[in-house]
Motif scaffolding. Structure first.
Motif, PDB file in Angstrom:
ATOM      1  N   VAL A  49       1.038  -1.230  -0.047  1.00  0.00           N
ATOM      2  CA  VAL A  49       0.031   0.249   0.572  1.00  0.00           C
ATOM      3  C   VAL A  49       0.765   1.506   0.105  1.00  0.00           C
ATOM      4  CG1 VAL A  49      -1.882   0.976   1.124  1.00  0.00           C
ATOM      5  CG2 VAL A  49      -1.373  -0.988   1.206  1.00  0.00           C
ATOM      6  N   PRO A  50       0.980   2.158  -1.056  1.00  0.00           N
ATOM      7  CA  PRO A  50       1.697   3.394  -1.460  1.00  0.00           C
ATOM      8  C   PRO A  50       1.376   4.422  -0.384  1.00  0.00           C
ATOM      9  CG  PRO A  50       0.681   3.036  -2.885  1.00  0.00           C
ATOM     10  CD  PRO A  50      -0.247   1.620  -2.419  1.00  0.00           C
ATOM     11  N   THR A  51       2.355   5.168  -0.229  1.00  0.00           N
ATOM     12  CA  THR A  51       2.027   6.298   0.555  1.00  0.00           C
ATOM     13  C   THR A  51       3.389   7.082   0.451  1.00  0.00           C
ATOM     14  OG1 THR A  51       1.242   5.520   3.014  1.00  0.00           O
ATOM     15  CG2 THR A  51       2.270   7.841   2.909  1.00  0.00           C
ATOM     16  N   PHE A  52       3.016   8.814   0.103  1.00  0.00           N
ATOM     17  CA  PHE A  52       4.263   9.304  -0.661  1.00  0.00           C
ATOM     18  C   PHE A  52       4.167  10.250   0.902  1.00  0.00           C
ATOM     19  CE2 PHE A  52       4.075  13.993  -1.557  1.00  0.00           C
ATOM     20  CZ  PHE A  52       5.123  14.052  -2.423  1.00  0.00           C
ATOM     21  N   LEU A  53       5.272  10.439   0.226  1.00  0.00           N
ATOM     22  CA  LEU A  53       5.807  11.456   1.945  1.00  0.00           C
ATOM     23  C   LEU A  53       7.491  12.607   1.089  1.00  0.00           C
ATOM     24  CD1 LEU A  53       5.926  11.454   4.988  1.00  0.00           C
ATOM     25  CD2 LEU A  53       7.108   9.277   5.289  1.00  0.00           C
ATOM     26  N   ARG A  83      -5.833  -1.817  -8.850  1.00  0.00           N
ATOM     27  CA  ARG A  83      -6.529  -2.583  -7.401  1.00  0.00           C
ATOM     28  C   ARG A  83      -7.618  -2.250  -6.206  1.00  0.00           C
ATOM     29  NH1 ARG A  83      -1.381  -5.664  -5.642  1.00  0.00           N
ATOM     30  NH2 ARG A  83      -1.221  -6.740  -7.504  1.00  0.00           N
ATOM     31  N   LYS A  84      -7.659  -0.286  -6.806  1.00  0.00           N
ATOM     32  CA  LYS A  84      -8.128   0.115  -6.352  1.00  0.00           C
ATOM     33  C   LYS A  84      -7.338   0.193  -4.544  1.00  0.00           C
ATOM     34  CE  LYS A  84     -13.016  -0.488  -7.997  1.00  0.00           C
ATOM     35  NZ  LYS A  84     -12.550  -0.732  -9.529  1.00  0.00           N
ATOM     36  N   VAL A  85      -6.072   0.180  -4.090  1.00  0.00           N
ATOM     37  CA  VAL A  85      -5.210   0.507  -2.862  1.00  0.00           C
ATOM     38  C   VAL A  85      -5.133   2.302  -3.368  1.00  0.00           C
ATOM     39  CG1 VAL A  85      -3.604   0.105  -2.351  1.00  0.00           C
ATOM     40  CG2 VAL A  85      -4.973  -2.026  -3.143  1.00  0.00           C
ATOM     41  N   PRO A  86      -5.560   2.796  -2.411  1.00  0.00           N
ATOM     42  CA  PRO A  86      -5.315   3.946  -2.615  1.00  0.00           C
ATOM     43  C   PRO A  86      -3.875   4.215  -2.273  1.00  0.00           C
ATOM     44  CG  PRO A  86      -5.932   3.938   0.400  1.00  0.00           C
ATOM     45  CD  PRO A  86      -6.353   2.011  -1.250  1.00  0.00           C
ATOM     46  N   LEU A  87      -3.649   5.931  -2.921  1.00  0.00           N
ATOM     47  CA  LEU A  87      -2.057   6.538  -2.627  1.00  0.00           C
ATOM     48  C   LEU A  87      -2.940   7.453  -1.669  1.00  0.00           C
ATOM     49  CD1 LEU A  87       0.448   6.814  -3.239  1.00  0.00           C
ATOM     50  CD2 LEU A  87      -0.007   9.207  -4.813  1.00  0.00           C
ATOM     51  N   PHE A  88      -1.756   7.292  -0.397  1.00  0.00           N
ATOM     52  CA  PHE A  88      -1.911   8.525   0.651  1.00  0.00           C
ATOM     53  C   PHE A  88      -0.919   8.473   0.960  1.00  0.00           C
ATOM     54  CE2 PHE A  88      -3.623   4.243   2.494  1.00  0.00           C
ATOM     55  CZ  PHE A  88      -4.643   4.174   3.271  1.00  0.00           C
ATOM     56  N   CYS A  89      -0.973  10.274   1.346  1.00  0.00           N
ATOM     57  CA  CYS A  89      -0.098  11.216   1.254  1.00  0.00           C
ATOM     58  C   CYS A  89       0.129  11.267   3.435  1.00  0.00           C
ATOM     59  CB  CYS A  89      -0.511  12.234   0.907  1.00  0.00           C
ATOM     60  SG  CYS A  89       0.722  14.041   1.672  1.00  0.00           S
ATOM     61  N   ASP A  90       1.725  11.568   4.009  1.00  0.00           N
ATOM     62  CA  ASP A  90       2.160  11.475   4.975  1.00  0.00           C
ATOM     63  C   ASP A  90       3.194  12.668   5.500  1.00  0.00           C
ATOM     64  OD1 ASP A  90       2.608  10.570   7.904  1.00  0.00           O
ATOM     65  OD2 ASP A  90       3.233   8.957   6.966  1.00  0.00           O
ATOM     66  N   GLN A 131      -5.409  16.348  -0.182  1.00  0.00           N
ATOM     67  CA  GLN A 131      -7.147  16.633  -0.325  1.00  0.00           C
ATOM     68  C   GLN A 131      -7.089  16.788  -1.013  1.00  0.00           C
ATOM     69  OE1 GLN A 131      -8.248  17.549   4.050  1.00  0.00           O
ATOM     70  NE2 GLN A 131      -8.306  15.151   5.171  1.00  0.00           N
ATOM     71  N   ALA A 132      -6.934  17.589  -1.523  1.00  0.00           N
ATOM     72  CA  ALA A 132      -7.726  18.696  -2.590  1.00  0.00           C
ATOM     73  C   ALA A 132      -7.254  17.311  -3.980  1.00  0.00           C
ATOM     74  CB  ALA A 132      -6.957  20.102  -2.697  1.00  0.00           C
ATOM     75  N   LEU A 133      -6.484  17.051  -3.988  1.00  0.00           N
ATOM     76  CA  LEU A 133      -5.790  16.160  -5.305  1.00  0.00           C
ATOM     77  C   LEU A 133      -6.786  14.767  -5.196  1.00  0.00           C
ATOM     78  CD1 LEU A 133      -2.977  16.901  -5.805  1.00  0.00           C
ATOM     79  CD2 LEU A 133      -4.261  17.704  -6.954  1.00  0.00           C
ATOM     80  N   GLY A 134      -7.538  14.655  -4.004  1.00  0.00           N
ATOM     81  CA  GLY A 134      -8.478  13.189  -3.500  1.00  0.00           C
ATOM     82  C   GLY A 134      -7.553  12.902  -2.408  1.00  0.00           C
ATOM     83  N   MET A 135      -6.391  12.483  -2.205  1.00  0.00           N
ATOM     84  CA  MET A 135      -5.817  12.305  -1.490  1.00  0.00           C
ATOM     85  C   MET A 135      -6.004  11.792  -0.364  1.00  0.00           C
ATOM     86  SD  MET A 135      -1.470  12.645  -3.213  1.00  0.00           S
ATOM     87  CE  MET A 135      -1.311  11.270  -2.216  1.00  0.00           C
ATOM     88  N   PRO A 136      -6.477  10.463   0.461  1.00  0.00           N
ATOM     89  CA  PRO A 136      -6.433   9.759   1.093  1.00  0.00           C
ATOM     90  C   PRO A 136      -5.316  10.270   2.432  1.00  0.00           C
ATOM     91  CG  PRO A 136      -6.611   8.335   0.724  1.00  0.00           C
ATOM     92  CD  PRO A 136      -6.020   9.049  -0.269  1.00  0.00           C
ATOM     93  N   VAL A 137      -4.486  10.681   3.609  1.00  0.00           N
ATOM     94  CA  VAL A 137      -3.622  11.577   4.516  1.00  0.00           C
ATOM     95  C   VAL A 137      -3.852  10.438   6.017  1.00  0.00           C
ATOM     96  CG1 VAL A 137      -3.768  13.940   3.448  1.00  0.00           C
ATOM     97  CG2 VAL A 137      -5.540  13.392   5.205  1.00  0.00           C
TER      98      VAL A 137
END
Ligand SMILES: [Zn+2]
Length: 429
Positions: free
Chosen positions: A184-188, A228-235, A256-262
């Motif tokens: 599950v990827p997260t952009f940090l 696969r509908k796995v989200p890309l989070f932002c941290d 969030q403005a780009l639609g990412m869960p945080v």
């Protein structure tokens, strides 16, 4: 009699961690949903039946049948917070700290995360993938079947995208590089201020928000994760020496403005209000929470944000202070446990070790520690409806333990308690 792909019969304990109502809280954390002499039927990667062996094994035949007499069976472990993709190590700093330097002193003198940034920027993609694969192999053998993985060791557009591409290569269905641990990827990008922007955190954040976040979301749309509908989070690392509360809010709102869960790294060393920010933004998790004040614990308890505790960090840094997990549970917070696998503060692939530490230093019961590494960790990734428990309709991610009692996961120290690992119904260890 229905024929299925896999039938596991006569587990001494079948531990479901079932929680149809969402993340577990309070007393429910001490319940693991144990079925003595239990069985589970799996077809097409999903759990189709779970219950007493007497009933399930009479109702199904299977292409592959495993008799698990003398073993406990439990859900695959979910590691909700890791930094698996990086190059190099931080052994020199380990010694510096043993000689008395603090983690923040090392970070402020240009070491710490920035050491790993130099190594990760310089590493070719194949080297990053190979290093991450070796760590994922260890995690899988220790029972981890799903892992969140963060970027944040490149801190420029090209490097952050290289880290994401390494994750995609390791996740690609059926590809040569695909790894059984589901990622599950997260952009940090806001992990630290990059060396080019030293002393200018706001200017660096401009580049994160204006360049990196749009590049990451554009990359995501064509990635195997989106398919696969796995989200890309932002941290963001909300911490003294990294990003303050205003800067953290800025980057997370832009995401969030780009639609990412945080998600947020909050209250590891200093209480800057990160837990409250997580609640205000509806973050899926707030992570670390070592020094979170009681009033912010109450706010988390009243929210759907899961607190992800990372006690291997405190342990590795030689700290006697741990996040107040018992007080959090008493307040009604949903908590999860994760490794924080990273080269600086937790070179630890083992969730069983994390459970062992949490039981000893945070006074969790083995049941609470297991729920925190399965169903609640799944909810900390927004995936609680698909993984984290053995329930009909959920993905068949299962562990057969070496021992008859699941509590050995947290009781024994320094051993691997996992006998075999099943991912999406397929034996992988
Ligand atoms: Zn972390």
């Amino acid at each position: 009699m229905r024929r299925v792909d896999l039938l596991i019969c006569h587990a001494n304990q079948l531990i479901t961690c079932a929680a149809p109502q969402g993340a577990k809280r309070g007393r429910a954390m001490a319940e693991v949903g144990m079925i003595p002499d239990g069985a589970v039927a799996v077809d097409d990667g999903l759990v189709v039946a779970v219950g007493a062996s007497e009933e399930v094994c009479a109702a199904y035949t299977a292409r592959r049948r495993v008799d698990a007499y003398g073993h406990a069976v439990c859900p695959g472990l979910v590691d909700a917070h890791t930094h698996v993709v990086y190059a190099g190590d931080r052994i020199e700093e380990f010694e510096q700290r043993l000689r008395g330097a603090s983690y923040l002193e090392i970070l402020e003198s240009g070491g710490g995360i920035l050491n790993t940034v130099r190594a990760t920027r310089a590493a070719p993609m194949e080297e990053l993938i190979a290093a991450a694969r070796a760590r994922l192999d260890l995690m899988l053998a220790l029972g981890t079947t799903t892992a969140e993985v963060k970027t944040g060791y490149a801190l420029d557009v090209a490097g952050e995208l290289k880290m994401l591409a390494a994750l995609a290569a390791l996740a690609e269905d059926g590809g040569d590089n695909a790894h059984p641990v589901e990622l599950v990827p997260t952009f940090l990008g806001a992990h630290a201020v990059s060396p080019e922007y030293r002393g200018r955190p706001d200017a660096y954040l401009d580049s994160v928000i204006e360049q990196m976040l749009p590049a990451a979301t554009a990359w995501y749309r064509d990635s195997p994760f989106a398919r696969r509908k796995v989200p890309l989070f932002c941290d963001v690392f909300c911490e003294r020496g990294a990003f303050d509360i205003w800067q953290s809010e800025r980057v997370l709102r832009a995401a969030q403005a780009l639609g990412m869960p945080v998600k947020i790294h909050a209250d590891e060393f200093s209480a800057l209000g990160g837990a409250t920010l997580a609640v205000e933004l509806g973050a899926v998790s707030a992570d670390h929470l070592d020094v979170t004040p009681p009033e912010e614990i109450s706010r988390l308890a009243a929210s759907s944000t899961v607190g992800v505790l990372l006690p291997a960090v405190n342990f590795h840094l030689g700290s006697a202070h741990f996040a107040p997990a018992r007080a959090m549970l008493d307040a009604g917070m949903a908590i999860a446990l994760a490794t924080d696998l990273n080269p600086g503060s937790a070179p630890c692939p083992s969730l069983p070790l994390v459970m062992a530490i949490a039981c000893r230093y945070q006074k969790l019961l083995p049941a609470e520690a297991l729920n925190a590494c399965t169903i609640n960790a799944a909810h900390a990734l927004g995936l609680g409806g698909r993984i984290g428990s053995i329930e009909v309709g959920k993905q068949a991610d299962l562990l057969i333990l070496k021992q008859p009692d699941y509590r050995h996961l947290a009781y024994q120290l320094g051993i691997n308690p996992v006998a075999s690992v099943i991912k999406r119904g397929r034996p992988v260890i």
